[in-house]
Design a protein around this motif. Structure first.
Motif, PDB file in Angstrom:
ATOM      1  N   ARG A   6      -5.743   5.166   5.672  1.00  0.00           N
ATOM      2  CA  ARG A   6      -6.894   5.157   4.740  1.00  0.00           C
ATOM      3  C   ARG A   6      -7.664   3.685   3.905  1.00  0.00           C
ATOM      4  N   ILE A   7      -6.045   3.293   2.874  1.00  0.00           N
ATOM      5  CA  ILE A   7      -6.495   2.715   2.124  1.00  0.00           C
ATOM      6  C   ILE A   7      -6.825   1.198   3.123  1.00  0.00           C
ATOM      7  N   LEU A  35      -9.849   0.683   4.653  1.00  0.00           N
ATOM      8  CA  LEU A  35     -10.271   0.481   3.642  1.00  0.00           C
ATOM      9  C   LEU A  35     -10.533  -1.899   3.629  1.00  0.00           C
ATOM     10  N   LEU A  36      -9.205  -1.398   3.179  1.00  0.00           N
ATOM     11  CA  LEU A  36      -9.213  -3.377   2.878  1.00  0.00           C
ATOM     12  C   LEU A  36      -9.416  -4.175   5.005  1.00  0.00           C
ATOM     13  N   LEU A  60     -16.302  -4.072   0.186  1.00  0.00           N
ATOM     14  CA  LEU A  60     -15.641  -2.587  -1.051  1.00  0.00           C
ATOM     15  C   LEU A  60     -16.400  -3.058  -1.785  1.00  0.00           C
ATOM     16  N   VAL A  81       0.975   4.185  -2.485  1.00  0.00           N
ATOM     17  CA  VAL A  81       0.586   5.250  -3.219  1.00  0.00           C
ATOM     18  C   VAL A  81       2.165   6.245  -3.281  1.00  0.00           C
ATOM     19  N   THR A 124      -7.406  -1.955  -7.592  1.00  0.00           N
ATOM     20  CA  THR A 124      -6.530  -0.812  -7.380  1.00  0.00           C
ATOM     21  C   THR A 124      -5.966  -0.403  -8.385  1.00  0.00           C
ATOM     22  N   VAL A 172       0.548  -1.308   0.358  1.00  0.00           N
ATOM     23  CA  VAL A 172      -0.336   0.388   0.088  1.00  0.00           C
ATOM     24  C   VAL A 172       0.460   0.678   0.532  1.00  0.00           C
ATOM     25  N   GLU A 196      -3.000   8.493   4.193  1.00  0.00           N
ATOM     26  CA  GLU A 196      -3.286   7.925   2.235  1.00  0.00           C
ATOM     27  C   GLU A 196      -3.634   6.798   2.437  1.00  0.00           C
ATOM     28  N   ILE A 201      -6.362   7.382  -5.658  1.00  0.00           N
ATOM     29  CA  ILE A 201      -6.059   5.330  -5.672  1.00  0.00           C
ATOM     30  C   ILE A 201      -7.837   5.890  -5.547  1.00  0.00           C
ATOM     31  N   ARG A 202      -8.013   4.567  -6.322  1.00  0.00           N
ATOM     32  CA  ARG A 202      -9.269   3.381  -5.694  1.00  0.00           C
ATOM     33  C   ARG A 202      -9.541   2.128  -5.594  1.00  0.00           C
ATOM     34  N   ILE A 203      -9.802   1.381  -4.714  1.00  0.00           N
ATOM     35  CA  ILE A 203      -9.722  -0.105  -4.440  1.00  0.00           C
ATOM     36  C   ILE A 203     -11.145  -0.281  -4.610  1.00  0.00           C
TER      37      ILE A 203
END
Length: 196
Positions: free
Chosen positions: A48-49, A52-53, A59, A10, A31, A6, A45, A16-18
């Protein structure tokens, strides 16, 4: 995706969108991001990712949209094409014949002025001809019509080592040998290698 992966993403990408894969077999994600001009790590960032994961989060799957997610700015360069390493021989011939590189190579290897035809004092021995080809003196277009091809000679030095053992010592002998290789490309793009 581990923290180091990640962080690398970054550092190199913006926006970045997943998305979750449509196939749940391997729990894969897609990704997508925009290449950044300079590398920079934004720790917020990265976090944040990673959030998300997290296992508890679900997702979004890749959406089917009317408009693209990213717009590519117009540029004045040609896009690079990536090809599989497995190519059909006929396809390679077609690509080679249509390539501007093939035309440039034929132009580069064709002498601009015809070379003087010098007659040697004594007849050429076969080895003399081979050495002239290998040293590059005969490189370029050779033959005509259906037999037209481009010749490139290469001489490489190699060391052959032999070991002789006696009762009291070991004798190592290095012998220099020269390996001569020729490559030819015919007008149809067929490449042949001749080694001797």
């Amino acid at each position: 995706m581990t923290k180091d992966v990640v962080t690398m993403l970054v550092a190199n990408l913006d926006d970045i969108r997943i998305y979750q894969s449509h196939d749940d077999t391997y729990h894969q994600v897609y990704t997508i991001g925009r290449k950044r001009a300079e590398k920079m790590i934004n720790r917020n960032e990265v976090q944040r990712i990673l959030d998300l994961l997290h296992e508890d989060n679900e997702l979004e799957r890749i959406p089917f949209l009317e408009q693209p997610l990213y717009k590519v700015k117009a540029g004045n360069f040609n896009l690079k094409l990536f090809r599989s390493s497995h190519m059909d021989v006929e396809q390679i011939v077609k690509v080679s014949l249509a390539s501007s590189l093939t035309k440039k190579t034929m132009d580069w290897t064709t002498p601009k002025k015809p070379s003087e035809k010098l007659q040697p004092l004594l007849p050429d021995k076969e080895m003399h001809r081979v050495m002239r080809m290998a040293s590059g003196k005969l490189n370029g277009k050779v033959g005509s019509g259906e037999l037209l091809h481009v010749l490139k000679g290469i001489v490489k030095k190699a060391i052959i080592q032999s070991v002789e053992e006696t009762a009291t010592e070991q004798i190592i002998t290095d012998k220099e040998v020269y390996k001569i290789t020729f490559k030819t490309v015919d007008r149809y793009g067929t490449i042949r290698t001749i080694e001797g």
